[in-house]
Design a protein around this motif. Structure first.
Motif, PDB file in Angstrom:
ATOM      1  N   ARG A  76       0.921  -1.192   0.061  1.00 44.70           N
ATOM      2  CA  ARG A  76       0.124   0.008   0.107  1.00 44.70           C
ATOM      3  C   ARG A  76       0.790   1.215   0.098  1.00 44.70           C
ATOM      4  NH1 ARG A  76      -5.193  -1.210   0.474  1.00 44.70           N
ATOM      5  NH2 ARG A  76      -5.859  -3.162   1.621  1.00 44.70           N
ATOM      6  N   GLY A  77       0.568   2.263  -0.842  1.00 45.83           N
ATOM      7  CA  GLY A  77       1.375   3.444  -0.916  1.00 45.83           C
ATOM      8  C   GLY A  77       2.628   3.426  -1.855  1.00 45.83           C
ATOM      9  N   SER A  78       2.848   2.207  -2.214  1.00 48.37           N
ATOM     10  CA  SER A  78       4.177   2.197  -3.044  1.00 48.37           C
ATOM     11  C   SER A  78       4.039   2.569  -4.550  1.00 48.37           C
ATOM     12  CB  SER A  78       5.025   0.807  -2.882  1.00 48.37           C
ATOM     13  OG  SER A  78       4.088  -0.141  -3.409  1.00 48.37           O
ATOM     14  N   VAL A  79       2.657   2.198  -4.950  1.00 46.20           N
ATOM     15  CA  VAL A  79       2.606   2.632  -6.496  1.00 46.20           C
ATOM     16  C   VAL A  79       1.981   4.132  -6.375  1.00 46.20           C
ATOM     17  CG1 VAL A  79       1.185   2.287  -8.485  1.00 46.20           C
ATOM     18  CG2 VAL A  79       2.037   0.345  -6.948  1.00 46.20           C
ATOM     19  N   THR A  80       2.730   5.080  -6.944  1.00 49.94           N
ATOM     20  CA  THR A  80       2.239   6.328  -7.137  1.00 49.94           C
ATOM     21  C   THR A  80       1.489   6.851  -8.322  1.00 49.94           C
ATOM     22  OG1 THR A  80       4.401   7.045  -8.047  1.00 49.94           O
ATOM     23  CG2 THR A  80       3.933   7.165  -5.364  1.00 49.94           C
ATOM     24  N   GLU A  81       1.752   5.857  -9.273  1.00 51.55           N
ATOM     25  CA  GLU A  81       1.171   6.373 -10.609  1.00 51.55           C
ATOM     26  C   GLU A  81       0.915   4.996 -11.459  1.00 51.55           C
ATOM     27  OE1 GLU A  81       2.725  10.097 -12.432  1.00 51.55           O
ATOM     28  OE2 GLU A  81       3.620   8.900 -14.115  1.00 51.55           O
ATOM     29  N   LEU A  82      -0.010   4.926 -12.350  1.00 58.63           N
ATOM     30  CA  LEU A  82      -0.276   3.945 -13.471  1.00 58.63           C
ATOM     31  C   LEU A  82      -0.281   4.558 -14.824  1.00 58.63           C
ATOM     32  CD1 LEU A  82      -2.769   1.567 -11.632  1.00 58.63           C
ATOM     33  CD2 LEU A  82      -0.480   1.172 -11.876  1.00 58.63           C
ATOM     34  N   ARG A  83       0.359   4.273 -15.918  1.00 62.97           N
ATOM     35  CA  ARG A  83       0.211   4.843 -17.093  1.00 62.97           C
ATOM     36  C   ARG A  83      -0.265   3.775 -18.019  1.00 62.97           C
ATOM     37  NH1 ARG A  83       6.137   6.986 -16.820  1.00 62.97           N
ATOM     38  NH2 ARG A  83       5.687   8.718 -15.292  1.00 62.97           N
ATOM     39  N   PHE A  84      -1.474   4.185 -18.574  1.00 64.95           N
ATOM     40  CA  PHE A  84      -2.159   3.121 -19.511  1.00 64.95           C
ATOM     41  C   PHE A  84      -2.021   3.340 -21.191  1.00 64.95           C
ATOM     42  CE2 PHE A  84      -4.433   3.099 -15.375  1.00 64.95           C
ATOM     43  CZ  PHE A  84      -4.661   1.904 -15.306  1.00 64.95           C
ATOM     44  N   GLY A  85      -1.409   2.524 -21.574  1.00 61.03           N
ATOM     45  CA  GLY A  85      -0.979   2.974 -23.099  1.00 61.03           C
ATOM     46  C   GLY A  85      -1.572   1.834 -24.033  1.00 61.03           C
ATOM     47  N   GLN A  86      -1.401   2.467 -25.375  1.00 55.61           N
ATOM     48  CA  GLN A  86      -1.612   1.503 -26.657  1.00 55.61           C
ATOM     49  C   GLN A  86      -0.559   0.847 -26.673  1.00 55.61           C
ATOM     50  OE1 GLN A  86      -3.298   4.165 -29.428  1.00 55.61           O
ATOM     51  NE2 GLN A  86      -5.335   3.546 -28.985  1.00 55.61           N
ATOM     52  N   GLY A  87      -0.608  -0.496 -27.289  1.00 60.48           N
ATOM     53  CA  GLY A  87       0.665  -1.301 -27.481  1.00 60.48           C
ATOM     54  C   GLY A  87       1.998  -0.673 -27.982  1.00 60.48           C
ATOM     55  N   GLY A  88       1.768  -0.409 -29.193  1.00 60.90           N
ATOM     56  CA  GLY A  88       3.087   0.501 -29.802  1.00 60.90           C
ATOM     57  C   GLY A  88       3.184   2.006 -29.859  1.00 60.90           C
ATOM     58  N   LEU A  89       2.121   2.566 -29.323  1.00 59.30           N
ATOM     59  CA  LEU A  89       2.132   3.883 -29.490  1.00 59.30           C
ATOM     60  C   LEU A  89       2.515   4.738 -27.959  1.00 59.30           C
ATOM     61  CD1 LEU A  89      -1.314   4.262 -31.517  1.00 59.30           C
ATOM     62  CD2 LEU A  89       1.136   4.392 -32.423  1.00 59.30           C
ATOM     63  N   PRO A  90       3.706   4.697 -27.701  1.00 55.28           N
ATOM     64  CA  PRO A  90       3.715   5.176 -26.323  1.00 55.28           C
ATOM     65  C   PRO A  90       3.669   6.632 -26.138  1.00 55.28           C
ATOM     66  CG  PRO A  90       5.880   5.206 -27.663  1.00 55.28           C
ATOM     67  CD  PRO A  90       4.935   4.549 -28.638  1.00 55.28           C
ATOM     68  N   THR A  91       3.120   7.325 -27.323  1.00 59.85           N
ATOM     69  CA  THR A  91       2.854   8.812 -27.080  1.00 59.85           C
ATOM     70  C   THR A  91       1.397   8.853 -26.574  1.00 59.85           C
ATOM     71  OG1 THR A  91       2.418   9.219 -29.315  1.00 59.85           O
ATOM     72  CG2 THR A  91       4.587   9.595 -28.492  1.00 59.85           C
ATOM     73  N   GLN A  92       0.617   7.712 -26.717  1.00 59.63           N
ATOM     74  CA  GLN A  92      -0.925   8.015 -26.259  1.00 59.63           C
ATOM     75  C   GLN A  92      -1.038   7.159 -24.964  1.00 59.63           C
ATOM     76  OE1 GLN A  92      -3.083   6.685 -29.439  1.00 59.63           O
ATOM     77  NE2 GLN A  92      -3.198   8.586 -30.612  1.00 59.63           N
ATOM     78  N   TYR A  93      -1.218   7.879 -23.890  1.00 61.92           N
ATOM     79  CA  TYR A  93      -1.419   7.233 -22.751  1.00 61.92           C
ATOM     80  C   TYR A  93      -2.215   8.016 -21.826  1.00 61.92           C
ATOM     81  CZ  TYR A  93       1.806  10.719 -21.159  1.00 61.92           C
ATOM     82  OH  TYR A  93       2.480  11.968 -20.992  1.00 61.92           O
ATOM     83  N   VAL A  94      -2.835   7.439 -20.900  1.00 60.74           N
ATOM     84  CA  VAL A  94      -3.580   8.079 -19.569  1.00 60.74           C
ATOM     85  C   VAL A  94      -2.928   7.801 -18.289  1.00 60.74           C
ATOM     86  CG1 VAL A  94      -5.847   8.083 -18.384  1.00 60.74           C
ATOM     87  CG2 VAL A  94      -5.805   7.911 -20.879  1.00 60.74           C
ATOM     88  N   THR A  95      -2.681   8.602 -17.669  1.00 61.63           N
ATOM     89  CA  THR A  95      -2.129   8.570 -16.198  1.00 61.63           C
ATOM     90  C   THR A  95      -2.960   8.709 -15.331  1.00 61.63           C
ATOM     91  OG1 THR A  95       0.059   9.478 -17.029  1.00 61.63           O
ATOM     92  CG2 THR A  95      -0.181   9.405 -14.904  1.00 61.63           C
ATOM     93  N   VAL A  96      -2.836   7.745 -14.292  1.00 57.67           N
ATOM     94  CA  VAL A  96      -3.663   7.874 -13.039  1.00 57.67           C
ATOM     95  C   VAL A  96      -2.839   7.841 -11.944  1.00 57.67           C
ATOM     96  CG1 VAL A  96      -5.506   6.684 -11.625  1.00 57.67           C
ATOM     97  CG2 VAL A  96      -5.675   6.490 -14.079  1.00 57.67           C
ATOM     98  N   ALA A  97      -2.815   8.998 -11.236  1.00 60.93           N
ATOM     99  CA  ALA A  97      -1.939   9.500 -10.023  1.00 60.93           C
ATOM    100  C   ALA A  97      -2.986   9.369  -8.695  1.00 60.93           C
ATOM    101  CB  ALA A  97      -1.196  10.426 -10.136  1.00 60.93           C
ATOM    102  N   ASP A  98      -4.079   9.686  -8.673  1.00 60.37           N
ATOM    103  CA  ASP A  98      -5.142   9.927  -7.639  1.00 60.37           C
ATOM    104  C   ASP A  98      -5.095   8.725  -6.521  1.00 60.37           C
ATOM    105  OD1 ASP A  98      -7.394  11.386  -6.304  1.00 60.37           O
ATOM    106  OD2 ASP A  98      -8.243   9.314  -6.747  1.00 60.37           O
ATOM    107  N   ALA A  99      -4.675   9.049  -5.473  1.00 60.06           N
ATOM    108  CA  ALA A  99      -4.356   7.789  -4.454  1.00 60.06           C
ATOM    109  C   ALA A  99      -5.686   6.835  -4.348  1.00 60.06           C
ATOM    110  CB  ALA A  99      -3.894   8.282  -3.077  1.00 60.06           C
TER     111      ALA A  99
END
Length: 126
Positions: free
Chosen positions: A15-38
């Motif tokens: 708990r508390g060790s993960v500060t961010e998750l980034r969701f991306g499409q397979g080969g397109l690293p420029t398209q992502y959604v970041t979730v940082a809300d605890a």
């Protein structure tokens, strides 16, 4: 180590060790959604913790998306199949495969860029 496997469940991040998750499409690293809300991170991670470890191994990872884990003492990329809810850590050696419960799969799928183009390159840190 990125995670410890729970006896009957999925990855167990502290708990508390993960500060961010980034969701991306397979080969397109420029398209992502970041979730940082605890609070949102805890909901998502609870779904991962409740996942079941499965023995079936995917024949291919084609079409799988990626989830980047960022945090204190943790990090790495996981591959995720939005159609089945299966996920596995990206590594050079064989890794366990897990499957999300259907409700968690549906919740997780809404964070990927193609699910909502208005969320692309967005930080949901509210």
């Amino acid at each position: 180590m990125l995670f410890t496997a729970a006896c009957a469940g999925g990855p167990e991040w502290k708990r508390g060790s993960v500060t961010e998750l980034r969701f991306g499409q397979g080969g397109l690293p420029t398209q992502y959604v970041t979730v940082a809300d605890a609070a949102m991170l805890e909901i998502i991670l609870a779904g991962f913790r409740a996942a079941e470890r499965i023995e079936e191994k995917p024949e291919s990872f084609k079409g799988w998306r990626h989830i980047d884990i960022v945090g204190r003492g943790v990090g790495g990329r996981w591959l995720y199949d939005p159609e089945t809810g299966r996920f596995s850590r990206l590594a050079h050696n064989k890794q366990p495969v897990f499957r999300l419960k259907e409700s968690d799969r549906l919740r997780l799928n809404q964070f990927f860029p193609e699910a909502s183009s208005s969320l692309s390159n967005t930080n949901l840190s509210r």
